[in-house]
Design a protein around this motif. Structure first.
Motif, PDB file in Angstrom:
ATOM      1  N   LEU A   1     -10.815   7.069  -2.544  1.00  0.00           N
ATOM      2  CA  LEU A   1     -10.689   7.434  -3.959  1.00  0.00           C
ATOM      3  C   LEU A   1     -10.079   6.298  -4.773  1.00  0.00           C
ATOM      4  CD1 LEU A   1      -9.421  11.108  -3.690  1.00  0.00           C
ATOM      5  CD2 LEU A   1     -11.635  10.350  -4.553  1.00  0.00           C
ATOM      6  N   ARG A   2      -9.110   5.648  -4.188  1.00  0.00           N
ATOM      7  CA  ARG A   2      -8.428   4.574  -4.906  1.00  0.00           C
ATOM      8  C   ARG A   2      -9.301   3.329  -5.009  1.00  0.00           C
ATOM      9  NH1 ARG A   2      -5.198   3.431  -8.919  1.00  0.00           N
ATOM     10  NH2 ARG A   2      -4.157   1.474  -8.592  1.00  0.00           N
ATOM     11  N   VAL A   3      -9.920   2.940  -3.910  1.00  0.00           N
ATOM     12  CA  VAL A   3     -10.661   1.677  -3.872  1.00  0.00           C
ATOM     13  C   VAL A   3     -12.046   1.807  -4.495  1.00  0.00           C
ATOM     14  CG1 VAL A   3     -11.642  -0.070  -2.347  1.00  0.00           C
ATOM     15  CG2 VAL A   3      -9.369   0.833  -1.902  1.00  0.00           C
ATOM     16  N   THR A   4     -12.810   2.810  -4.111  1.00  0.00           N
ATOM     17  CA  THR A   4     -14.176   2.905  -4.598  1.00  0.00           C
ATOM     18  C   THR A   4     -14.338   3.787  -5.816  1.00  0.00           C
ATOM     19  OG1 THR A   4     -14.720   4.733  -3.136  1.00  0.00           O
ATOM     20  CG2 THR A   4     -15.121   2.516  -2.289  1.00  0.00           C
ATOM     21  N   GLY A   5     -13.441   4.697  -6.015  1.00  0.00           N
ATOM     22  CA  GLY A   5     -13.589   5.623  -7.124  1.00  0.00           C
ATOM     23  C   GLY A   5     -12.799   5.261  -8.358  1.00  0.00           C
ATOM     24  N   ALA A   6     -11.922   4.277  -8.243  1.00  0.00           N
ATOM     25  CA  ALA A   6     -11.101   3.823  -9.366  1.00  0.00           C
ATOM     26  C   ALA A   6     -10.287   4.959  -9.967  1.00  0.00           C
ATOM     27  CB  ALA A   6     -11.951   3.119 -10.421  1.00  0.00           C
ATOM     28  N   PHE A   7      -9.788   5.858  -9.109  1.00  0.00           N
ATOM     29  CA  PHE A   7      -8.904   6.914  -9.580  1.00  0.00           C
ATOM     30  C   PHE A   7      -7.480   6.386  -9.588  1.00  0.00           C
ATOM     31  CE2 PHE A   7     -12.519   9.480  -8.566  1.00  0.00           C
ATOM     32  CZ  PHE A   7     -12.397  10.623  -9.332  1.00  0.00           C
ATOM     33  N   SER A   8      -6.697   6.845 -10.528  1.00  0.00           N
ATOM     34  CA  SER A   8      -5.295   6.438 -10.577  1.00  0.00           C
ATOM     35  C   SER A   8      -4.525   7.202  -9.503  1.00  0.00           C
ATOM     36  CB  SER A   8      -4.703   6.750 -11.952  1.00  0.00           C
ATOM     37  OG  SER A   8      -4.572   8.154 -12.127  1.00  0.00           O
ATOM     38  N   PHE A   9      -3.339   6.712  -9.175  1.00  0.00           N
ATOM     39  CA  PHE A   9      -2.511   7.417  -8.198  1.00  0.00           C
ATOM     40  C   PHE A   9      -2.145   8.811  -8.716  1.00  0.00           C
ATOM     41  CE2 PHE A   9      -1.514   3.020  -6.724  1.00  0.00           C
ATOM     42  CZ  PHE A   9      -1.994   3.170  -5.437  1.00  0.00           C
ATOM     43  N   ARG A  10      -1.936   8.932 -10.010  1.00  0.00           N
ATOM     44  CA  ARG A  10      -1.617  10.238 -10.592  1.00  0.00           C
ATOM     45  C   ARG A  10      -2.772  11.207 -10.368  1.00  0.00           C
ATOM     46  NH1 ARG A  10      -3.190  12.632 -14.821  1.00  0.00           N
ATOM     47  NH2 ARG A  10      -4.104  10.803 -15.785  1.00  0.00           N
ATOM     48  N   GLU A  11      -4.003  10.742 -10.632  1.00  0.00           N
ATOM     49  CA  GLU A  11      -5.180  11.596 -10.453  1.00  0.00           C
ATOM     50  C   GLU A  11      -5.377  11.973  -8.987  1.00  0.00           C
ATOM     51  OE1 GLU A  11      -8.167  10.123 -14.003  1.00  0.00           O
ATOM     52  OE2 GLU A  11      -7.877   8.794 -12.280  1.00  0.00           O
ATOM     53  N   ILE A  12      -5.146  11.026  -8.094  1.00  0.00           N
ATOM     54  CA  ILE A  12      -5.286  11.307  -6.664  1.00  0.00           C
ATOM     55  C   ILE A  12      -4.244  12.345  -6.236  1.00  0.00           C
ATOM     56  CG2 ILE A  12      -5.064  10.329  -4.336  1.00  0.00           C
ATOM     57  CD1 ILE A  12      -6.221   7.694  -5.542  1.00  0.00           C
ATOM     58  N   GLY A  13      -3.026  12.169  -6.696  1.00  0.00           N
ATOM     59  CA  GLY A  13      -1.979  13.149  -6.391  1.00  0.00           C
ATOM     60  C   GLY A  13      -2.362  14.540  -6.864  1.00  0.00           C
ATOM     61  N   GLU A  14      -2.897  14.628  -8.067  1.00  0.00           N
ATOM     62  CA  GLU A  14      -3.313  15.923  -8.614  1.00  0.00           C
ATOM     63  C   GLU A  14      -4.425  16.549  -7.776  1.00  0.00           C
ATOM     64  OE1 GLU A  14      -4.404  15.431 -12.714  1.00  0.00           O
ATOM     65  OE2 GLU A  14      -2.350  14.951 -13.309  1.00  0.00           O
ATOM     66  N   LEU A  15      -5.373  15.743  -7.330  1.00  0.00           N
ATOM     67  CA  LEU A  15      -6.472  16.265  -6.519  1.00  0.00           C
ATOM     68  C   LEU A  15      -5.974  16.919  -5.227  1.00  0.00           C
ATOM     69  CD1 LEU A  15      -9.128  13.438  -6.870  1.00  0.00           C
ATOM     70  CD2 LEU A  15      -9.306  15.765  -7.718  1.00  0.00           C
ATOM     71  N   PHE A  16      -4.892  16.376  -4.690  1.00  0.00           N
ATOM     72  CA  PHE A  16      -4.339  16.912  -3.444  1.00  0.00           C
ATOM     73  C   PHE A  16      -3.211  17.911  -3.686  1.00  0.00           C
ATOM     74  CE2 PHE A  16      -6.529  13.211  -1.851  1.00  0.00           C
ATOM     75  CZ  PHE A  16      -6.954  13.600  -0.603  1.00  0.00           C
ATOM     76  N   GLY A  17      -2.919  18.188  -4.952  1.00  0.00           N
ATOM     77  CA  GLY A  17      -1.833  19.111  -5.251  1.00  0.00           C
ATOM     78  C   GLY A  17      -0.465  18.498  -4.981  1.00  0.00           C
ATOM     79  N   LYS A  18      -0.388  17.184  -5.045  1.00  0.00           N
ATOM     80  CA  LYS A  18       0.856  16.443  -4.794  1.00  0.00           C
ATOM     81  C   LYS A  18       1.186  15.637  -6.047  1.00  0.00           C
ATOM     82  CE  LYS A  18       0.554  17.297  -0.251  1.00  0.00           C
ATOM     83  NZ  LYS A  18       1.502  17.945   0.572  1.00  0.00           N
ATOM     84  N   ASN A  19       2.191  14.767  -5.930  1.00  0.00           N
ATOM     85  CA  ASN A  19       2.543  13.948  -7.088  1.00  0.00           C
ATOM     86  C   ASN A  19       2.052  12.510  -6.918  1.00  0.00           C
ATOM     87  OD1 ASN A  19       4.400  12.569  -5.433  1.00  0.00           O
ATOM     88  ND2 ASN A  19       6.060  13.947  -5.993  1.00  0.00           N
ATOM     89  N   GLU A  20       2.249  11.735  -7.949  1.00  0.00           N
ATOM     90  CA  GLU A  20       1.795  10.345  -7.971  1.00  0.00           C
ATOM     91  C   GLU A  20       2.448   9.523  -6.870  1.00  0.00           C
ATOM     92  OE1 GLU A  20       2.005   6.517 -11.013  1.00  0.00           O
ATOM     93  OE2 GLU A  20       2.182   8.534 -11.825  1.00  0.00           O
ATOM     94  N   ASN A  21       3.741   9.745  -6.643  1.00  0.00           N
ATOM     95  CA  ASN A  21       4.459   8.990  -5.625  1.00  0.00           C
ATOM     96  C   ASN A  21       3.886   9.257  -4.234  1.00  0.00           C
ATOM     97  OD1 ASN A  21       6.554   7.143  -4.941  1.00  0.00           O
ATOM     98  ND2 ASN A  21       7.676   8.877  -4.057  1.00  0.00           N
ATOM     99  N   TRP A  22       3.532  10.500  -3.948  1.00  0.00           N
ATOM    100  CA  TRP A  22       2.914  10.838  -2.663  1.00  0.00           C
ATOM    101  C   TRP A  22       1.633  10.029  -2.471  1.00  0.00           C
ATOM    102  CZ3 TRP A  22      -1.964  12.668  -1.708  1.00  0.00           C
ATOM    103  CH2 TRP A  22      -2.234  13.038  -0.392  1.00  0.00           C
TER     104      TRP A  22
END
Length: 157
Positions: A121-142
């Motif tokens: 998600l980070r490398v190929t999808g250009a999602f931010s860490f915040r967005e990735i955290g939200e997708l997993f129900g976690k926070n940006e730091n996770w």
């Protein structure tokens, strides 16, 4: 009650980008985006508001992608081609790049499912860490820590 017309206008691009990061194929991502919203309309009464609408939709999309992978596996369909042709490189350069990409994807492939998904998600999808955290129900730091640890495993492996 969830307004699906509004949800489609607001989140279709995000769902499409998410699916592109998983399948790397425009046609498949488009098809699965449409199926995601179809399933969301069918299950709109199940959305309880405990997460963002975009998170809920991406979870539906992820499950549809997993279902698609299972169908392909049963049919014996070959995986989607990850190659991106450059047009200006020599055949030797393209071979080296392809081998390097294959080695990188091999290393990513052995990661656990969560780490693999975060990296892709980070490398190929250009999602931010915040967005990735939200997708997993976690926070940006996770998401940052998970990505960092996965990167360390890739570099060691």
């Amino acid at each position: 009650m969830l307004n699906m017309d509004l949800a489609y206008r607001e989140y279709a691009q995000e769902v499409y980008r998410f699916l592109m990061s998983l399948c790397h194929d425009e046609e498949t991502a488009e098809e699965l985006t449409q199926e995601t919203f179809y399933q969301a309309v069918r299950c709109a009464n199940k959305y309880d508001g405990t997460c963002k609408v975009s998170t809920w939709l991406c979870q539906i999309a992820k499950h549809l992608w997993y279902r698609e992978l299972e169908k392909r596996k049963k049919k014996g369909t070959k995986p989607l081609d990850e190659e991106i042709s450059s047009g200006r490189k020599t055949p030797d350069e393209e071979l080296c790049i392809r081998e390097e990409k294959m080695e990188l994807f091999r290393k990513v492939h052995v990661l656990d499912e969560t780490a693999k998904e975060v990296v892709l998600l980070r490398v190929t999808g250009a999602f931010s860490f915040r967005e990735i955290g939200e997708l997993f129900g976690k926070n940006e730091n996770w998401a940052r820590v998970t990505f960092y640890r996965a990167k360390q495993k890739i570099m060691k492996g």
